[in-house]
Design an enzyme around this catalytic site. Sequence first.
Site, PDB file in Angstrom:
ATOM      1  N   SER A 131      42.538  37.361  40.329  1.00 18.12           N
ATOM      2  CA  SER A 131      42.314  38.425  39.339  1.00 18.12           C
ATOM      3  C   SER A 131      42.843  39.720  39.941  1.00 18.12           C
ATOM      4  CB  SER A 131      40.822  38.587  39.056  1.00 18.12           C
ATOM      5  OG  SER A 131      40.194  39.324  40.092  1.00 18.12           O
ATOM      6  N   ASP A 132      43.012  40.746  39.131  1.00 20.18           N
ATOM      7  CA  ASP A 132      43.272  42.045  39.739  1.00 20.18           C
ATOM      8  C   ASP A 132      41.917  42.626  40.162  1.00 20.18           C
ATOM      9  OD1 ASP A 132      44.461  44.259  40.789  1.00 20.18           O
ATOM     10  OD2 ASP A 132      45.720  44.685  39.074  1.00 20.18           O
ATOM     11  N   TRP A 133      41.984  43.714  40.881  1.00 18.70           N
ATOM     12  CA  TRP A 133      40.767  44.307  41.487  1.00 18.70           C
ATOM     13  C   TRP A 133      39.699  44.571  40.413  1.00 18.70           C
ATOM     14  CZ3 TRP A 133      40.129  46.568  46.659  1.00 18.70           C
ATOM     15  CH2 TRP A 133      38.932  47.263  46.801  1.00 18.70           C
TER      16      TRP A 133
END
Length: 739
Positions: A282-284
């Site tokens: 996932s992104d942050w």
Amino acid sequence: MKWIGSLLCGMAVATAGYAQSYDPVLLKKTNALLAKMTLEEKIGQLNQYSGKDVTGPVNAQNKTQKEDIRNGLVGSMLNVKGVKDTREIQELALQSRLKIPLLFSLDVIHGYKTVFPIPLAETASWDTELMEQSAHIAAKEAAASGIHWTFAPMVDIAKDPRWGRVMEGAGEDTYLGVLAAKARVKGFQGAKLGGTDAVMACAKHFAAYGAAIAGRDYNAVDMSLHQLWQDYLPPFKAAVDAGAATFMNSFNTLNGIPATGNKYLQRDILKGQWKFSGFVVSDWGSIGEMVNHGFANNDTIAALKAITAGSDMDMESKAYLAGLASLVKNGKVNIALVDDAVRRILYKKFELGLFDDPFRFCNEAREQQVMNDASHVAIALKAAERSIVLLKNNQVLPLSSGTKTIAVIGPLAQSRRDMAGSWTVNPVDTNLIVTLYQGLKNNAAGATVLTANGCVVNGGDKNGFEEALSVAAKADVVVMAIGETWDMSGEAKSRSDIRMPGLQQQLLAAVKATGKPLVAVVMAGRPLVMDTVVAQADAVVYAWWLGNEAGNAIANVLLGKYNPSGKLPMTFPRNVGQIPVTYKQQNTGRPVTNENNVVYRSAYIDVTNRPAFAFGYGLSYTTFSYSGLQVSKPAFSGNDSVVVSFTLTNTGKYAGEEVAQLYIRDKVSDIVRPVKELTGFKKLMLQPGAQQTIRFTINKEKLAYYNSDLKKITEAGDFEVMIGGSSDNTPLKTTIRFQ
Ligand code: NOJ
């Protein structure tokens, strides 16, 4: 949940030789380990924490991080680097019950210790070999420093220069973006994953993040599926084909569905249709952010939606750790989904050789030696020179060898940190950065180089003007070093006004009034609106953020030691109101045919449709002519092809390189196609007076597009072929027919 079966089955049947495949021995080891794991340990592998450095908002400081690692609740760390630190943290993971090593990841975007030009700049070189080379050096240095995995390349197509992240990608064009994606994945991953000179690549941000509305970071994306497949997905597909080990999803919604919770993107396209065998991070915090989107009531529902959609690893949301176990226990998440995600991650750890030796990337002697490899600096200089784009030149460049005094004026004249640009591996070793002032002193033998800042990049204080003007008065030529500071483009650095910041334009105008020949060197992370700069300067050199060798590279261009060869990978607008502006537009029902009469035409009444500088544009100190266009046959069909050939001649006084560009227009089609699309190019060096025949082969694949059923087809009919040195300058034109 019908697709679970086919997904697992897809993994087993993938065959060797395909870029995305499984080695049966490693797969067996992976499955054997998986069989020993508790549910908690499996979920631990899906969890990624950030170390000391922070590249996103931290909600709550995680005090139990080390304990979690020892308990097998962490699969990967980002933002831990260096042999000493990665070793220390890896040792904690080896205290866990199953001793599964951690993956260390980092944003190695344009170099590790050796800072290369930002990716957008480097794409202006149109030199894919160079892109591969610089990515490989970055990988070598990162891998020598304990890193297994970079969050790069960013392959988002981006047409809006207000978006700060344009600096990280390959610009607006899909064809060029595909080639850059391939080159960079190959560069990072080297000959083979597992080599100590290679790191896993991560194609990001899947998908369409570059189309954030109004160029505002993290914003929603709304686009037709046709446009998604035609323009935005191909670089991602190219990354898969090049063997990219990982993907990162993105912060944006796509047509109302967050990318992180988007099954169509991650399961159906990426892991299904494209048979991607790696894993998706996932992104942050993007799993948790689905609550803010209004797509999930809480983190547990967000976790359910993310794992169902195919997000394998949770970067810093801590939502999998908190919610997945109960979701599995109460039957909301099939354990097969968790197993699939864990299997993908463990497999990569086996592939990297971490189970044989968890410390194989932790060798102090190698770290020392690789970081001090002088050959890296030579490539950084070459990359910087080739990234520079000459936008205007009224005969003032190259500076004549008789120039006695050069004044370098402006806030970026002596700046080091800004040369490195955004997304560097911190702390940047500024001692390694060559400023423009220093670069001129190093390279302008016999000339005196003077300097003054005049003002800061973004401020209102004119006190330095007087000194700057007195320095200018002493010089034969003034070089103005202006643009953006390193933190004005990048993540969360969207700007609504992309004109020259602060008083820099005023400083330039004041220097102009001295009557001295004036060269503007603009350093920035994005295309800027520079109308007055361009009007007032005798020459304009676009130098982006070029990295460690910036000063030497720019000096070499100014002094004619390197003849500029860069071509713009993104359109430069005349004003913000023109955005988004690209050469790849549709004709409309009312195209402008006469600029002097735009009434009832698709136009503005206050500015032309033409941009300040078009995609593919860039000058040289020499000139080139295009002539003698020939077509091997006027029509072709099936798997046949047509060869178009022409002669490129260096008609000027200097040896130089040209990027000859091939554009095609599908004249009539079921879905309206753009007025031109880049479909080929060739960069070559010619001595003065020399000429060469260039050939482009056009087959049905080059003419294909996605139709309304999202199938790639080539329709019978006429195609216009256009060849030249820029998207707005294609002197050679002909028509071919596919039948
Ligand atoms: C957020 C960014 O969008 C992404 O590109 C980056 O890799 C992560 N933060 C980690 O730093």
